[in-house]
Design a protein around this motif. Structure first.
Motif, short mmCIF file in Angstrom:
data_model
loop_
_atom_site.label_atom_id
_atom_site.label_comp_id
_atom_site.label_asym_id
_atom_site.label_seq_id
_atom_site.Cartn_x
_atom_site.Cartn_y
_atom_site.Cartn_z
N SER A 99 13.16 3.01 3.05
CA SER A 99 12.50 4.21 2.54
C SER A 99 13.23 4.82 1.36
O SER A 99 12.67 5.65 0.65
N ARG A 100 14.47 4.42 1.15
CA ARG A 100 15.23 4.98 0.03
C ARG A 100 14.77 4.34 -1.27
O ARG A 100 14.80 3.13 -1.42
N TRP A 120 0.81 -1.23 0.00
CA TRP A 120 0.00 0.00 0.00
C TRP A 120 0.84 1.28 0.00
O TRP A 120 0.29 2.36 -0.13
N ASP A 121 2.16 1.15 0.13
CA ASP A 121 3.02 2.32 0.05
C ASP A 121 4.42 1.85 -0.32
O ASP A 121 4.67 0.65 -0.51
N HIS A 122 5.36 2.80 -0.40
CA HIS A 122 6.70 2.46 -0.84
C HIS A 122 7.37 1.46 0.09
O HIS A 122 7.97 0.47 -0.34
N VAL A 123 7.30 1.71 1.40
CA VAL A 123 8.03 0.87 2.34
C VAL A 123 7.43 -0.53 2.42
O VAL A 123 8.16 -1.53 2.49
N SER A 124 6.12 -0.64 2.43
CA SER A 124 5.53 -1.98 2.48
C SER A 124 5.91 -2.79 1.24
O SER A 124 6.21 -3.98 1.32
N GLY A 162 16.08 2.05 11.89
CA GLY A 162 17.07 2.03 10.83
C GLY A 162 16.65 1.18 9.64
O GLY A 162 16.92 1.54 8.49
N GLU A 163 16.01 0.06 9.92
CA GLU A 163 15.55 -0.79 8.82
C GLU A 163 14.50 -0.09 7.97
O GLU A 163 14.55 -0.14 6.73
N VAL A 164 13.57 0.56 8.62
CA VAL A 164 12.53 1.26 7.87
C VAL A 164 13.15 2.42 7.09
O VAL A 164 12.79 2.67 5.93
N ARG A 165 14.09 3.11 7.70
CA ARG A 165 14.74 4.23 7.02
C ARG A 165 15.49 3.74 5.78
O ARG A 165 15.46 4.39 4.73
#
Length: 266
Positions: A256-257, A27-31, A250-253
């Protein structure tokens, strides 16, 4: 597959006997990035989450711009993208073709188009125009005979045959869980059959044995994430330590790239 076009990498994932494409819906970039990092070669979107994020109803044609915006976010990433576009957000086949061109330009490899139990001939017309406009886009034609209809077998087959003749690359029957009916559809159709995984239905391995070529999870992951968020807050409020996997900041960050590639997520 259509005879005049070589199969795309996304289409090829639907033609591996005994190994259906297991398609997680983000549903979004990170998922999407987190799921791709776990080895899923293709990611779908889920219209419920796209709508819910903006406080809009799902399935009512209200999220065309949001859907396209998400496709633009995900389409350039290093995985194959299939976009849930409801019924194409229009009754006009030419409008749906315009959306298909935009999705293809954004990098989408496939699109899911549902009939919402509208006239089968209108949905077939949309499929035909989309395939004429963007031959390489994998069109997964969904019928809602089991999802919101009465599950009539003859009507289901009639609609799927019409969509097949219109040029669909695959067909989707969410809500269908009976193994006998699944097997019957596989026998009658020349196209890959997509079903929605259900805890009340066959396992992925059992679906593979029935000849299913694609298994989606729809809005399940989003709903589970929402449930986990509420449960986590209830645990904190109750003085308990929340359970379940929790990615670090940190993992989510890292995920996020955009174009971050192979960052592991475990």
């Amino acid at each position: 597959m259509t005879a005049e076009h070589a199969p795309t990498p996304f289409a090829a994932l639907h033609h591996r006997p005994g190994e259906p494409l297991l398609l997680p819906n983000a549903w979004d970039h990170v998922s999407a990035a987190a799921l791709a990092a776990r080895g899923f070669p293709a990611i779908g979107t889920t219209s419920l989450a796209v709508a819910a994020a903006d406080g809009l109803p799902d399935g009512e044609g209200a999220t065309r711009e949001q859907t396209l915006r998400l496709a633009l976010t995900l389409g350039a990433e290093p995985y194959l993208l299939s976009v849930d576009a409801e019924d194409g957000f229009s009754r006009d086949p030419d409008d749906v073709a315009e959306l298909a061109r935009a999705l293809w330009a954004a990098g989408a490899a496939g699109v899911n188009l549902e009939d919402a139990l509208g006239p089968a001939d209108r949905h077939a017309a949309k499929i035909a125009v989309v395939k004429a406009a963007v031959p390489g886009l994998f069109v997964n034609a969904r019928t809602d005979t089991y999802w919101s209809g009465d599950g009539d077998e003859r009507e289901t087959l009639r609609r799927l045959e019409a969509y097949q003749q219109a040029g669909a690359d695959g067909v989707f029957v969410p809500g269908l869980t009976d193994p006998g009916r699944i097997a019957a559809l596989v026998r009658h159709l020349d196209l890959p059959l997509n079903v929605l995984w259900s805890p009340a239905g066959p396992t992925v391995a059992e679906l593979a044995g029935l000849g299913v070529r694609r298994v989606s999870v729809g809005s399940l992951l989003y709903r589970r994430a929402l449930g986990a968020a509420v449960e986590t807050m209830a645990a904190v409020a109750g003085g308990r330590t929340p359970e379940g996997a929790t990615p670090s900041y940190g993992e989510v960050r890292a995920l996020s790239r955009r174009h971050s590639g192979a960052d592991d997520f475990s």
